[in-house]
Scaffold this motif. Structure first.
Motif, PDB file in Angstrom:
ATOM      1  N   UNK A 112      38.983  36.600  41.782  1.00 34.39           N
ATOM      2  CA  UNK A 112      39.833  36.196  41.501  1.00 34.39           C
ATOM      3  C   UNK A 112      40.832  35.529  42.236  1.00 34.39           C
ATOM      4  N   UNK A 113      40.199  33.429  42.605  1.00 35.15           N
ATOM      5  CA  UNK A 113      40.618  32.444  42.843  1.00 35.15           C
ATOM      6  C   UNK A 113      42.340  32.405  42.763  1.00 35.15           C
ATOM      7  N   UNK A 114      43.408  32.210  43.555  1.00 35.37           N
ATOM      8  CA  UNK A 114      44.794  31.101  42.233  1.00 35.37           C
ATOM      9  C   UNK A 114      45.011  29.943  43.781  1.00 35.37           C
ATOM     10  N   UNK A 152      54.292  33.197  40.241  1.00 35.02           N
ATOM     11  CA  UNK A 152      52.945  34.201  40.285  1.00 35.02           C
ATOM     12  C   UNK A 152      51.971  34.653  40.917  1.00 35.02           C
ATOM     13  N   UNK A 153      52.255  34.786  42.218  1.00 34.42           N
ATOM     14  CA  UNK A 153      52.582  35.244  43.290  1.00 34.42           C
ATOM     15  C   UNK A 153      52.143  37.131  43.241  1.00 34.42           C
ATOM     16  N   UNK A 154      53.842  37.063  42.384  1.00 33.40           N
ATOM     17  CA  UNK A 154      54.289  38.587  42.300  1.00 33.40           C
ATOM     18  C   UNK A 154      52.827  39.127  41.643  1.00 33.40           C
ATOM     19  N   UNK A 155      52.877  38.620  40.180  1.00 26.28           N
ATOM     20  CA  UNK A 155      51.796  38.942  39.428  1.00 26.28           C
ATOM     21  C   UNK A 155      50.613  39.133  39.554  1.00 26.28           C
ATOM     22  N   UNK A 156      50.213  38.043  40.059  1.00 24.13           N
ATOM     23  CA  UNK A 156      48.794  38.410  40.662  1.00 24.13           C
ATOM     24  C   UNK A 156      48.369  39.838  41.921  1.00 24.13           C
ATOM     25  N   UNK A 157      49.339  39.237  43.107  1.00 29.62           N
ATOM     26  CA  UNK A 157      49.429  41.259  43.513  1.00 29.62           C
ATOM     27  C   UNK A 157      49.605  42.081  42.524  1.00 29.62           C
ATOM     28  N   UNK A 158      50.655  42.079  41.608  1.00 31.46           N
ATOM     29  CA  UNK A 158      50.377  43.292  40.252  1.00 31.46           C
ATOM     30  C   UNK A 158      49.029  43.725  40.003  1.00 31.46           C
ATOM     31  N   UNK A 159      48.122  42.344  39.912  1.00 35.68           N
ATOM     32  CA  UNK A 159      46.301  42.034  39.169  1.00 35.68           C
ATOM     33  C   UNK A 159      45.834  42.729  39.941  1.00 35.68           C
ATOM     34  N   UNK A 160      46.249  42.843  40.811  1.00 35.97           N
ATOM     35  CA  UNK A 160      44.850  43.145  42.144  1.00 35.97           C
ATOM     36  C   UNK A 160      44.939  44.511  42.399  1.00 35.97           C
ATOM     37  N   UNK A 161      46.154  45.304  41.717  1.00 32.22           N
ATOM     38  CA  UNK A 161      46.668  46.864  42.552  1.00 32.22           C
ATOM     39  C   UNK A 161      46.068  47.319  41.170  1.00 32.22           C
ATOM     40  N   UNK A 168      40.712  39.660  44.739  1.00 34.16           N
ATOM     41  CA  UNK A 168      42.251  38.716  44.430  1.00 34.16           C
ATOM     42  C   UNK A 168      42.143  37.488  45.783  1.00 34.16           C
ATOM     43  N   UNK A 169      42.045  36.801  45.537  1.00 37.73           N
ATOM     44  CA  UNK A 169      42.691  35.341  46.784  1.00 37.73           C
ATOM     45  C   UNK A 169      43.595  34.501  47.080  1.00 37.73           C
ATOM     46  N   UNK A 170      44.360  35.030  47.294  1.00 43.94           N
ATOM     47  CA  UNK A 170      45.638  34.029  46.903  1.00 43.94           C
ATOM     48  C   UNK A 170      45.440  32.447  48.134  1.00 43.94           C
ATOM     49  N   UNK A 219      37.255  29.424  49.282  1.00 44.38           N
ATOM     50  CA  UNK A 219      37.579  30.393  48.547  1.00 44.38           C
ATOM     51  C   UNK A 219      36.737  31.376  47.817  1.00 44.38           C
ATOM     52  N   UNK A 220      36.415  30.176  46.560  1.00 45.14           N
ATOM     53  CA  UNK A 220      35.357  30.276  45.920  1.00 45.14           C
ATOM     54  C   UNK A 220      34.251  31.059  45.479  1.00 45.14           C
ATOM     55  N   UNK A 221      33.617  30.942  47.282  1.00 40.22           N
ATOM     56  CA  UNK A 221      32.217  31.606  47.191  1.00 40.22           C
ATOM     57  C   UNK A 221      32.377  32.454  47.919  1.00 40.22           C
ATOM     58  N   UNK A 222      33.355  32.639  48.893  1.00 40.52           N
ATOM     59  CA  UNK A 222      33.883  33.694  49.807  1.00 40.52           C
ATOM     60  C   UNK A 222      34.410  35.052  48.775  1.00 40.52           C
ATOM     61  N   UNK A 223      34.577  36.244  49.745  1.00 37.22           N
ATOM     62  CA  UNK A 223      34.537  37.173  49.358  1.00 37.22           C
ATOM     63  C   UNK A 223      36.352  37.798  50.046  1.00 37.22           C
ATOM     64  N   UNK A 224      36.709  36.470  50.983  1.00 35.57           N
ATOM     65  CA  UNK A 224      37.809  37.243  51.277  1.00 35.57           C
ATOM     66  C   UNK A 224      39.124  37.654  50.499  1.00 35.57           C
ATOM     67  N   UNK A 225      39.762  38.945  50.941  1.00 37.84           N
ATOM     68  CA  UNK A 225      40.650  39.096  49.435  1.00 37.84           C
ATOM     69  C   UNK A 225      42.343  38.345  50.667  1.00 37.84           C
ATOM     70  N   UNK A 226      43.027  38.371  49.825  1.00 40.74           N
ATOM     71  CA  UNK A 226      44.476  39.291  50.451  1.00 40.74           C
ATOM     72  C   UNK A 226      44.970  37.053  50.059  1.00 40.74           C
TER      73      UNK A 226
END
Length: 327
Positions: A112-114, A152-161, A168-170, A219-226
């Motif tokens: 998931x990339x946002x 939005x970032x707060x909700x995305x961090x919750x999803x990552x947990x 998940x990459x922001x 970012x779409x093709x990478x596996x970097x998270x955070x």
């Protein structure tokens, strides 16, 4: 089986061009382009699905197609794009919540990339010279894109947990500029006379539209998270930008932002928003080491080159872009 990518927000410029770019990528088998409004531009080989991310329909699309990557570009940066602040917030925050709920149930999802915004850092006199990803706003944004992006970032961090199996990459992007690309900042910079706060000269860090698209593909093709700051090298102050663009400036007291907004609207200049005053006073800058070392991305243009490409008169474009060293 190859990769299946779902892209949201494709009726707007960044979403549509990203979907088109990914549809030509040999590493991606299928791109599903989603929006509530049909785009007026080409999406290349991407398959358009008319769906509102606030509707359970998007969850059915993800499950039925076996989507493994979601690229969320449906966060709107200006209220004018959707008719007002209320609609903007509903699409940005409620839409993201509903999309994440759908992703929560998707067993096929692996990434998931946002796209977020540097506006989450706010602008204040106590800011560091350059924000790192670990630092927080000294003065939290109280409205507009900055507040929405922070939520939005707060909700995305919750999803990552909740879904540790999903990478998940922001991407926290600087202000994007490009020919024909509209934002509050570009409207302001396009004004024939630029109101600037008296006694201040805020710093701007930009990202050219073409570089923004390349970063999203990477970012779409990478596996970097955070979280990763994404911005071009170098900074420009507001007054430097005015000189490059060949625009006169009108000093105003910082407290008069609301009044100036009303006056400029009455005389037909719609590019000034009172909420931008802190940014014009103090600006902001981001440190981008993670962008290079972990994401492996390098913007092609500096901040000055990006600005000159879009806003400098054609006769002065090359000279204006060459006026700074790459940092």
């Amino acid at each position: 089986m190859g990769r299946i990518v779902l892209v949201t927000g494709v009726s707007r410029r960044i979403g549509g061009r990203t979907a088109e770019l990914l549809s030509r990528d040999p590493e991606i088998d299928k791109v599903i382009a989603v929006d509530a409004v049909p785009p007026s531009h080409s999406l290349g080989r991407a398959q358009f699905v008319r769906a509102d991310i606030r509707n359970p329909m998007v969850g059915k699309v993800i499950s039925h197609e076996g989507v493994d990557t979601v690229l969320h570009l449906g966060v709107i940066i200006t209220p004018k794009q959707v008719g007002g602040r209320t609609s903007q917030k509903e699409i940005n925050v409620i839409g993201t919540m509903q999309l994440l709920a759908a992703c929560q149930r998707a067993e096929s999802l692996k990434r998931f990339v946002v796209k977020s915004s540097s506006a989450v850092y706010g602008s204040s006199p106590r800011d560091p010279a350059m924000f790192t990803e670990e630092q927080q706003a000294r003065r939290s944004p109280t409205g507009g894109t900055g507040k929405d992006s922070a939520e939005v970032e707060n909700y995305v961090r919750g999803f990552a947990r909740r879904r540790p199996d999903v990478s998940v990459c922001t991407l926290r992007m600087a202000n994007v500029v490009g020919r024909g690309f509209r934002s509050q900042l570009s409207d302001y910079l396009s004004m024939p006379v630029m109101p600037v706060p008296l006694g201040f000269d805020g710093r701007m860090q930009l990202l050219h539209l073409d570089d923004a698209l390349s970063a999203l593909r990477t970012a779409t093709l990478s596996d970097v998270s955070g979280t990763v700051n994404v911005a071009a090298d170098g900074l420009l102050t507001v007054r430097m930008a005015a000189r490059i663009a060949g625009k006169p400036v009108v000093p105003i007291v910082p407290q008069a932002g609301g009044l100036v907004q009303q006056v400029t609207r009455r005389i037909g200049l719609k590019g000034f928003e009172a909420s931008e005053m802190d940014f014009l006073c103090y600006g902001r800058g981001m440190e981008t080491t993670r962008m290079r070392t972990e994401l492996g991305f390098e913007p092609a243009m500096t901040t000055r080159e990006a600005f000159a490409d879009v806003f400098a008169p054609a006769s002065r474009r090359a000279a204006a872009a060459a006026g700074v060293r790459r940092g």
